[in-house]
Design an enzyme around this catalytic site. Structure first.
Site, PDB file in Angstrom:
ATOM      1  N   ARG A 126      -6.337   0.790   8.339  1.00 21.75           N
ATOM      2  CA  ARG A 126      -6.666   1.072   6.943  1.00 21.75           C
ATOM      3  C   ARG A 126      -7.832   0.231   6.434  1.00 21.75           C
ATOM      4  O   ARG A 126      -8.561   0.648   5.543  1.00 21.75           O
ATOM      5  CB  ARG A 126      -5.442   0.833   6.045  1.00 21.75           C
ATOM      6  CG  ARG A 126      -4.371   1.910   6.174  1.00 21.75           C
ATOM      7  CD  ARG A 126      -3.199   1.622   5.251  1.00 21.75           C
ATOM      8  NE  ARG A 126      -2.173   2.657   5.328  1.00 21.75           N
ATOM      9  CZ  ARG A 126      -2.079   3.699   4.505  1.00 21.75           C
ATOM     10  NH1 ARG A 126      -2.958   3.853   3.533  1.00 21.75           N
ATOM     11  NH2 ARG A 126      -1.110   4.581   4.649  1.00 21.75           N
TER      12      ARG A 126
ATOM     13  N   ILE B 274       8.278  -5.295   7.841  1.00 24.13           N
ATOM     14  CA  ILE B 274       8.143  -4.715   6.499  1.00 24.13           C
ATOM     15  C   ILE B 274       7.947  -3.229   6.731  1.00 24.13           C
ATOM     16  O   ILE B 274       6.925  -2.799   7.261  1.00 24.13           O
ATOM     17  CB  ILE B 274       6.996  -5.350   5.703  1.00 24.13           C
ATOM     18  CG1 ILE B 274       7.323  -6.826   5.447  1.00 24.13           C
ATOM     19  CG2 ILE B 274       6.780  -4.610   4.382  1.00 24.13           C
ATOM     20  CD1 ILE B 274       6.237  -7.589   4.710  1.00 24.13           C
TER      21      ILE B 274
ATOM     22  N   THR C 205       0.826  -1.214   0.000  1.00 22.13           N
ATOM     23  CA  THR C 205       0.000   0.000   0.000  1.00 22.13           C
ATOM     24  C   THR C 205       0.861   1.265   0.000  1.00 22.13           C
ATOM     25  O   THR C 205       0.423   2.319  -0.474  1.00 22.13           O
ATOM     26  CB  THR C 205      -0.937   0.011   1.220  1.00 22.13           C
ATOM     27  OG1 THR C 205      -0.200  -0.329   2.392  1.00 22.13           O
ATOM     28  CG2 THR C 205      -2.056  -1.006   1.037  1.00 22.13           C
ATOM     29  N   THR C 206       2.097   1.184   0.501  1.00 14.63           N
ATOM     30  CA  THR C 206       3.010   2.326   0.442  1.00 14.63           C
ATOM     31  C   THR C 206       3.354   2.684  -0.997  1.00 14.63           C
ATOM     32  O   THR C 206       3.774   3.814  -1.280  1.00 14.63           O
ATOM     33  CB  THR C 206       4.289   2.007   1.233  1.00 14.63           C
ATOM     34  OG1 THR C 206       3.941   1.757   2.593  1.00 14.63           O
ATOM     35  CG2 THR C 206       5.283   3.158   1.201  1.00 14.63           C
TER      36      THR C 206
ATOM     37  N   TYR D  40      -1.505  -9.734   5.746  1.00 12.90           N
ATOM     38  CA  TYR D  40      -1.209  -8.358   6.136  1.00 12.90           C
ATOM     39  C   TYR D  40      -2.414  -7.819   6.886  1.00 12.90           C
ATOM     40  O   TYR D  40      -3.473  -7.580   6.305  1.00 12.90           O
ATOM     41  CB  TYR D  40      -0.897  -7.528   4.900  1.00 12.90           C
ATOM     42  CG  TYR D  40      -0.565  -6.055   5.165  1.00 12.90           C
ATOM     43  CD1 TYR D  40      -0.273  -5.587   6.442  1.00 12.90           C
ATOM     44  CD2 TYR D  40      -0.534  -5.140   4.118  1.00 12.90           C
ATOM     45  CE1 TYR D  40       0.029  -4.258   6.670  1.00 12.90           C
ATOM     46  CE2 TYR D  40      -0.224  -3.802   4.339  1.00 12.90           C
ATOM     47  CZ  TYR D  40       0.053  -3.377   5.619  1.00 12.90           C
ATOM     48  OH  TYR D  40       0.350  -2.060   5.850  1.00 12.90           O
TER      49      TYR D  40
ATOM     50  N   LYS E  10       2.307  -9.943   8.434  1.00 15.26           N
ATOM     51  CA  LYS E  10       2.712  -8.570   8.731  1.00 15.26           C
ATOM     52  C   LYS E  10       1.632  -7.976   9.617  1.00 15.26           C
ATOM     53  O   LYS E  10       0.490  -7.792   9.187  1.00 15.26           O
ATOM     54  CB  LYS E  10       2.874  -7.754   7.455  1.00 15.26           C
ATOM     55  CG  LYS E  10       3.210  -6.277   7.712  1.00 15.26           C
ATOM     56  CD  LYS E  10       3.270  -5.473   6.432  1.00 15.26           C
ATOM     57  CE  LYS E  10       3.535  -3.999   6.721  1.00 15.26           C
ATOM     58  NZ  LYS E  10       3.553  -3.171   5.486  1.00 15.26           N
TER      59      LYS E  10
ATOM     60  N   TYR F 251     -13.005  -2.154   3.838  1.00 19.77           N
ATOM     61  CA  TYR F 251     -14.319  -1.535   3.673  1.00 19.77           C
ATOM     62  C   TYR F 251     -15.480  -2.482   3.949  1.00 19.77           C
ATOM     63  O   TYR F 251     -16.392  -2.149   4.682  1.00 19.77           O
ATOM     64  CB  TYR F 251     -14.490  -0.903   2.279  1.00 19.77           C
ATOM     65  CG  TYR F 251     -15.783  -0.119   2.159  1.00 19.77           C
ATOM     66  CD1 TYR F 251     -15.891   1.149   2.698  1.00 19.77           C
ATOM     67  CD2 TYR F 251     -16.904  -0.666   1.538  1.00 19.77           C
ATOM     68  CE1 TYR F 251     -17.076   1.854   2.636  1.00 19.77           C
ATOM     69  CE2 TYR F 251     -18.099   0.030   1.474  1.00 19.77           C
ATOM     70  CZ  TYR F 251     -18.174   1.287   2.018  1.00 19.77           C
ATOM     71  OH  TYR F 251     -19.355   1.985   1.967  1.00 19.77           O
TER      72      TYR F 251
END
Length: 294
Positions: free
Chosen positions: A140, A205, A46-47, A135, A163, A109
């Site tokens: 988020r 990470i 996502t980064t 993850y 993660k 979501y």
């Protein structure tokens, strides 16, 4: 999974001012973080602004990273989301020969139940030719993969790591206590790496490893060797830098830092906006302070 222990860097995606992909900037960043001795690269996490890149752009960045890295370190691909069927359709399109694993962010979501999360990951792991790293980032996604669900998934032969970006030390400790020995527990919060590793995590990470790869990866290696006294000294030195990398959101903040190093522009794609000049000033001041050893 031994290859995932230590420091993986969640690479940003450099962009030109017209917001097209900057592959030269990507090469500079890869050289920089590898010179900093990180253990592996994560492409399209996502980064990397993956939510605003097309599938074709993602594959362009991935393939260029693979070609340029030339097997110097393992590469992990970020591939997750809230549409299980779509992920299963994309998996066969990925050339897996040069990849070590897939990092799959949990559905966002739609807030699935723990049963839904279990079936989601089991379906991905069953179809994927590559091992899967879970993850969990509730801040988020809006939902948490409970410790019990993580441990149940850890028993799957093709799920090799997690993660964890929950910042919940009790959950991390619970997973570390009961996980299989070959299941890699990785921190997803740079500022909480040392507490997580003291409880049994084997690495991270990282976002800040884009900016200070040598210092951060040294800290992680010291912790993995049991030298928390020296690791803690580095952590304290990096406190301000870690605050800066999250101060105006991710990856806006980390790109601003990389811009002060001359590695790339600050450009991001909407709905993100560029980091402020004040943030750039703070980064320059922090770099000056670190160079002085303060």
């Amino acid at each position: 999974m031994q290859e995932l222990n230590g420091t993986g860097v969640a690479l940003v995606t450099p962009l030109h001012q017209d917001r097209t992909i900057d592959l030269t900037g990507l090469e500079k960043l890869i050289d920089y973080v590898l010179d900093g001795q990180v253990e592996y690269l994560v492409v399209m996490g996502t980064t990397a602004e993956s939510p605003v890149l097309t599938w074709e752009e993602k594959m362009t960045v991935l393939n260029h990273a693979i070609s340029y890295t030339k097997r110097r370190v393992p590469i992990v691909l970020g591939l997750g989301g809230n549409n299980t069927t779509e992920i299963l359709q994309k998996l066969p399109e990925v050339d897996t020969k040069e990849l070590t694993a897939i990092l799959s962010v949990s559905p966002y979501y739609n807030k699935p139940s723990q049963e839904g999360l279990l079936y989601h990951y089991q379906a991905i792991a069953k179809q994927s030719k590559l091992p899967i790293v879970l993850y969990n980032v509730p801040g988020r996604t809006g939902s948490n993969i409970d410790a019990a669900t993580s441990l149940q998934l850890a028993d799957h032969e093709n799920i090799v790591g997690l993660k964890d970006a929950t910042a919940d030390m009790n959950q991390i400790a619970t997973i570390a206590k009961a996980k299989p020995d070959d299941f890699s527990l990785l921190s997803g919060e740079d500022s909480l790496v040392l507490p997580a590793m003291s409880l049994g995590a084997e690495g991270v990470i990282s976002v800040i490893a884009n900016f200070l790869p040598k210092e951060f990866s040294t800290m992680v290696r010291l912790a993995n060797s049991g030298d928390y006294t020296q690791a803690r000294k580095i952590h304290h030195q990096l406190l301000t830098a870690m605050e800066l990398t999250g101060s105006e959101g991710n990856p806006t903040s980390i790109k601003t830092g990389l811009n002060t190093l001359g590695l790339m522009g600050k450009t991001v794609r909407l709905p993100l906006t560029e980091g402020s000049e004040e943030l750039s000033r703070k980064y320059r001041a922090e770099l000056e302070s670190l160079n002085k050893g303060e």
